[in-house]
Design a protein around this motif. Structure first.
Motif, PDB file in Angstrom:
ATOM      1  N   ILE A 466      -4.920  -5.065   4.726  1.00 32.56           N
ATOM      2  CA  ILE A 466      -4.678  -6.144   5.690  1.00 32.56           C
ATOM      3  C   ILE A 466      -3.811  -7.157   4.955  1.00 32.56           C
ATOM      4  O   ILE A 466      -4.281  -7.860   4.062  1.00 32.56           O
ATOM      5  N   GLU A 467      -2.522  -7.184   5.323  1.00 32.38           N
ATOM      6  CA  GLU A 467      -1.569  -8.021   4.599  1.00 32.38           C
ATOM      7  C   GLU A 467      -0.894  -8.994   5.554  1.00 32.38           C
ATOM      8  O   GLU A 467      -0.309  -8.599   6.560  1.00 32.38           O
ATOM      9  N   GLY A 468      -0.985 -10.268   5.205  1.00 34.16           N
ATOM     10  CA  GLY A 468      -0.363 -11.309   5.998  1.00 34.16           C
ATOM     11  C   GLY A 468       1.034 -11.616   5.515  1.00 34.16           C
ATOM     12  O   GLY A 468       1.737 -10.759   4.964  1.00 34.16           O
ATOM     13  N   TYR A 475      -8.033  -9.393   1.609  1.00 35.53           N
ATOM     14  CA  TYR A 475      -9.147  -9.136   0.695  1.00 35.53           C
ATOM     15  C   TYR A 475      -9.029  -9.998  -0.565  1.00 35.53           C
ATOM     16  O   TYR A 475     -10.028 -10.486  -1.093  1.00 35.53           O
ATOM     17  N   ASP A 476      -7.812 -10.173  -1.044  1.00 39.32           N
ATOM     18  CA  ASP A 476      -7.610 -11.048  -2.202  1.00 39.32           C
ATOM     19  C   ASP A 476      -7.778 -12.519  -1.793  1.00 39.32           C
ATOM     20  O   ASP A 476      -8.361 -13.317  -2.535  1.00 39.32           O
ATOM     21  N   TYR A 477      -7.259 -12.856  -0.640  1.00 36.98           N
ATOM     22  CA  TYR A 477      -7.278 -14.246  -0.174  1.00 36.98           C
ATOM     23  C   TYR A 477      -8.706 -14.748   0.017  1.00 36.98           C
ATOM     24  O   TYR A 477      -9.014 -15.913  -0.252  1.00 36.98           O
ATOM     25  N   THR A 489      -9.483 -18.363  12.097  1.00 36.43           N
ATOM     26  CA  THR A 489      -8.081 -18.141  11.743  1.00 36.43           C
ATOM     27  C   THR A 489      -7.883 -18.537  10.282  1.00 36.43           C
ATOM     28  O   THR A 489      -8.594 -19.408   9.761  1.00 36.43           O
ATOM     29  N   SER A 490      -6.908 -17.916   9.624  1.00 29.68           N
ATOM     30  CA  SER A 490      -6.619 -18.231   8.224  1.00 29.68           C
ATOM     31  C   SER A 490      -5.120 -18.455   8.035  1.00 29.68           C
ATOM     32  O   SER A 490      -4.292 -17.757   8.638  1.00 29.68           O
ATOM     33  N   ARG A 491      -4.791 -19.411   7.181  1.00 28.73           N
ATOM     34  CA  ARG A 491      -3.391 -19.703   6.905  1.00 28.73           C
ATOM     35  C   ARG A 491      -2.763 -18.525   6.157  1.00 28.73           C
ATOM     36  O   ARG A 491      -3.338 -17.956   5.236  1.00 28.73           O
ATOM     37  N   GLY A 492      -1.533 -18.197   6.566  1.00 32.27           N
ATOM     38  CA  GLY A 492      -0.844 -17.066   5.962  1.00 32.27           C
ATOM     39  C   GLY A 492      -1.085 -15.766   6.704  1.00 32.27           C
ATOM     40  O   GLY A 492      -0.483 -14.745   6.358  1.00 32.27           O
ATOM     41  N   PHE A 493      -1.945 -15.835   7.732  1.00 30.86           N
ATOM     42  CA  PHE A 493      -2.243 -14.643   8.540  1.00 30.86           C
ATOM     43  C   PHE A 493      -2.028 -15.010  10.005  1.00 30.86           C
ATOM     44  O   PHE A 493      -2.977 -15.219  10.763  1.00 30.86           O
ATOM     45  N   LEU A 536       1.150 -18.759  15.460  1.00 34.89           N
ATOM     46  CA  LEU A 536       0.278 -19.891  15.158  1.00 34.89           C
ATOM     47  C   LEU A 536      -0.621 -19.516  13.990  1.00 34.89           C
ATOM     48  O   LEU A 536      -0.978 -18.353  13.807  1.00 34.89           O
ATOM     49  N   GLU A 537      -0.948 -20.517  13.217  1.00 38.66           N
ATOM     50  CA  GLU A 537      -1.867 -20.367  12.092  1.00 38.66           C
ATOM     51  C   GLU A 537      -2.325 -21.764  11.694  1.00 38.66           C
ATOM     52  O   GLU A 537      -1.689 -22.767  12.071  1.00 38.66           O
ATOM     53  N   PRO A 538      -3.424 -21.884  10.965  1.00 34.19           N
ATOM     54  CA  PRO A 538      -3.880 -23.219  10.583  1.00 34.19           C
ATOM     55  C   PRO A 538      -2.898 -23.896   9.639  1.00 34.19           C
ATOM     56  O   PRO A 538      -2.232 -23.236   8.827  1.00 34.19           O
ATOM     57  N   THR A 539      -2.815 -25.208   9.746  1.00 30.24           N
ATOM     58  CA  THR A 539      -2.118 -25.955   8.712  1.00 30.24           C
ATOM     59  C   THR A 539      -2.985 -25.921   7.451  1.00 30.24           C
ATOM     60  O   THR A 539      -4.202 -25.718   7.531  1.00 30.24           O
ATOM     61  N   GLN A 540      -2.381 -26.106   6.312  1.00 33.46           N
ATOM     62  CA  GLN A 540      -3.154 -26.118   5.073  1.00 33.46           C
ATOM     63  C   GLN A 540      -4.179 -27.248   5.097  1.00 33.46           C
ATOM     64  O   GLN A 540      -5.323 -27.078   4.657  1.00 33.46           O
TER      65      GLN A 540
END
Length: 615
Positions: A466-468, A475-477, A489-493, A536-540
């Protein structure tokens, strides 16, 4: 008949020595704690695919690979996926495709069709969308077949079969920045490009096996309980007469919620049954009753939500003073008994949280002693009865109820093999298993060993990659902890959503969790499509803020988890250097209903606050 009735505290023993029991609990825990932690279980994909990937219910049919661009892919067809897809349809999103490894909707209820399978908490709370579909379960603890059919009815009601892709396992999920879509590859050679992806595989989607030495050496028949082989045992899900076991010696490994339901059937039909137990479950009275049609006539609009909230109050929140216990069973007993103690105080309102937890702990010890003494009344052999007694706090393991499990050990063909001292089965041979230095020849081994629930996230999702954005692996994130906004939701994905136990408010009822999350995810996706948003994705800042909120408001349950007997609730006690990891993820401290209010207020604002939108 199941109906509403007054429900008060139960009678529990008063002559309990809590300091002595506390020491006993610790001793029993240490006996079972293994240095490998969750790594004591092997992945079913590592040369054991026959235990997980074979589908005994739907024949494999070759088909042409699917090449398609779609709006939404929902990965998983159990309650999580069904409710996410249903709410997407309700929000006006039509291009929804559920991708499911099984041959139909149902998830855990599709796969698990072992003899005796029932809902093990109350059906009126657990089974979702009862009012919307006009369905009432036939009894308090509904049979698995009834729940499976309800899952299919949800799929029909919301038109989800039209776009469903069954008998298909997702292999890779890769974000493609060039087209702003998720590229989904599968074991069927599909090339699906989805604007949005909802991860809804659920915690019970992938069987796990105990890593017993010689697992591949056994030449007899074996299968996991979630892939029940009726061709071998005889019978069927609707008629579990296991007549082909009449000349067979069978071992079942595992005595959790699944094993407790299966054992009475194996004991009834097998020539010889060995029940291999590391840790006994709490097993209370079941007393399953048909639904009272007169009670059904009294139900008004919103009754299920009210009942779910009542159940949550008496279990997760500890008690609900001033409210009747509508569920009134073994799940809510501890709350009722604690409430009676509180109300007996001269000034209940002045009670501190520390006093409350002290009272609850005392009632916990007394409740567990009641359950241990119940074993003595039902199991004739003293040594067997002693081995079946659970020595740990209530809710350290999933509570069970069954009216036939304990009496099954009185049958002459049933033998309990307790492996607590050796922390499990020593090894398998070509013809059987070895426990406590004794070899037991068997014809069949059934693994009732559960699912990948608190193992590493890569094992639980059962997707190779699963790569964003920029090739970052989820998995690393998430390796050192979840990083999300609202747990979904996660940033970068970009355009990816998560259901389940991440960083969300947790209900006592898993289906209520999925419904709340499905409604919220559907709102965000529908708004994005309506507004012409590409990604769309979360802001940091928003993600960091939510992570801080979750951790600052967290209720520290680590001491309780660390005292519990090893199991999936606490990541097998945290061995193997993994530490204690709750099966509930990182819950939002203020609770499920506060979390629901927070999400509702966020949606009412209408500005998708905290999400970075790209047209």
């Amino acid at each position: 008949m199941t109906a509403m009735r007054e429900c008060g505290p139960t009678t529990t023993p008063e002559d309990v020595d809590i300091p002595a029991l506390r020491a006993k609990y610790q001793l029993e825990r240490e006996k079972r704690l293994r240095k490998e932690g969750s790594k004591q279980y092997v992945e079913t994909g590592d040369g054991y695919a026959e235990f997980a990937e074979i589908d005994p219910h739907t024949p494999y049919v070759e088909r042409d690979p699917i090449v398609a661009d779609i709006d939404v892919a929902v990965l998983g067809g159990g309650f999580g996926g069904l409710l996410s897809a249903a709410y997407l349809k309700k929000a006006g999103v039509d291009d929804v495709h559920v991708i499911e490894m099984g041959g139909d909707f149902g998830g855990v209820w599709y796969w698990n069709r072992y003899p005796g399978i029932q809902c093990d908490n109350e059906s009126y709370c657990y089974v979702p969308l009862l009012e919307e579909l006009g369905f009432i379960p036939s009894k308090k603890f509904a049979d698995g077949a009834e729940i499976y059919q309800h899952c299919r009815n949800i799929g029909k009601h919301f038109g989800l079969y039209d776009g469903a892709i069954f008998s298909t396992q997702v292999r890779d999920l890769i974000w493609d920045d060039d087209v702003d879509r998720w590229k989904i590859t599968t074991n069927r050679g599909d090339d699906i490009r989805a604007r949005f992806v909802v991860m809804a595989s659920g915690p019970f989607n992938r069987p796990k096996l105990p890593g017993i030495p010689g697992l591949k050496d056994f030449t007899g028949h074996s299968f996991h309980s979630s892939r029940w082989d009726y061709d071998y045992t005889g019978g069927s899900p609707s008629d579990p007469v296991l007549d082909k076991l009449a000349d067979k010696t069978v071992a079942i490994i595992g005595t959790g919620a699944t094993g407790v339901q299966i054992v009475p059937y194996l004991g009834r039909y097998a020539k010889q049954l060995y029940v291999v137990q590391r840790t006994p479950s709490t097993v209370d009275e079941r007393n399953n009753r048909p639904t009272d049609p007169e009670w059904v006539k009294t139900l008004g609009p919103g009754w299920q939500k009210e009942r779910q909230r009542n159940f949550h109050s008496w279990t997760f929140e500890g008690m609900a003073l001033g409210q009747p216990d509508l569920v009134c069973d073994f799940w809510t007993e501890l709350g009722r008994n604690t409430a009676a103690r509180v109300l007996a105080l001269p000034d209940p309102a002045s009670m501190t949280p520390e006093q409350f937890m002290g009272l609850r702990e005392e009632e916990d010890y007394k409740l567990m002693e009641r359950l241990r003494r119940r074993v003595e009344t039902l199991v004739a052999d003293g040594a067997t009865a002693e081995a079946l007694k659970p020595y740990y706090r209530f809710l350290c393991k999933r509570p069970c109820s069954n009216d036939d499990y304990l009496p099954t050990f009185n049958l002459p063909n049933v033998t309990l093999v307790d492996v607590s001292e050796s922390k499990g089965v020593e090894k398998l041979t070509e013809t059987g298993f070895v426990a406590n230095g004794v070899e037991y020849p068997v014809d069949c081994i059934i693994y009732a060993s559960g699912f990948e629930i608190t193992t590493e996230i890569s094992r639980r999702y059962s997707i190779d990659a699963i790569e964003g954005r920029d090739g970052v692996s989820l998995y690393d994130y998430w390796h050192d902890g979840f990083k999300t906004l609202h747990g979904m939701t996660s940033r970068g994905f970009p355009n990816q959503f998560f259901t389940g136990f991440t960083q969300v408010g947790i209900s006592a009822n898993i289906a209520a969790n999925y419904e709340l999350q499905g409604e919220h995810i559907a709102y965000v996706i529908a708004e994005a499509l309506r507004r012409g948003v590409t990604t769309l994705e979360p802001t940091q800042e928003a993600q960091d803020g939510w992570c801080a909120t979750v951790r600052e408001t967290a209720i520290d349950n680590s001491a309780f988890d660390a005292e519990c007997t090893p199991g999936y609730y606490n990541n097998e006690g945290g061995g193997g250097g993994e530490g204690i990891r709750s099966h509930l993820g990182e819950p939002y401290g203020p609770g499920f209903y506060a979390f629901g209010d927070l999400l509702a207020q966020w949606r009412e604002k209408g500005d998708l606050d905290g999400l970075e939108l790209r047209p």
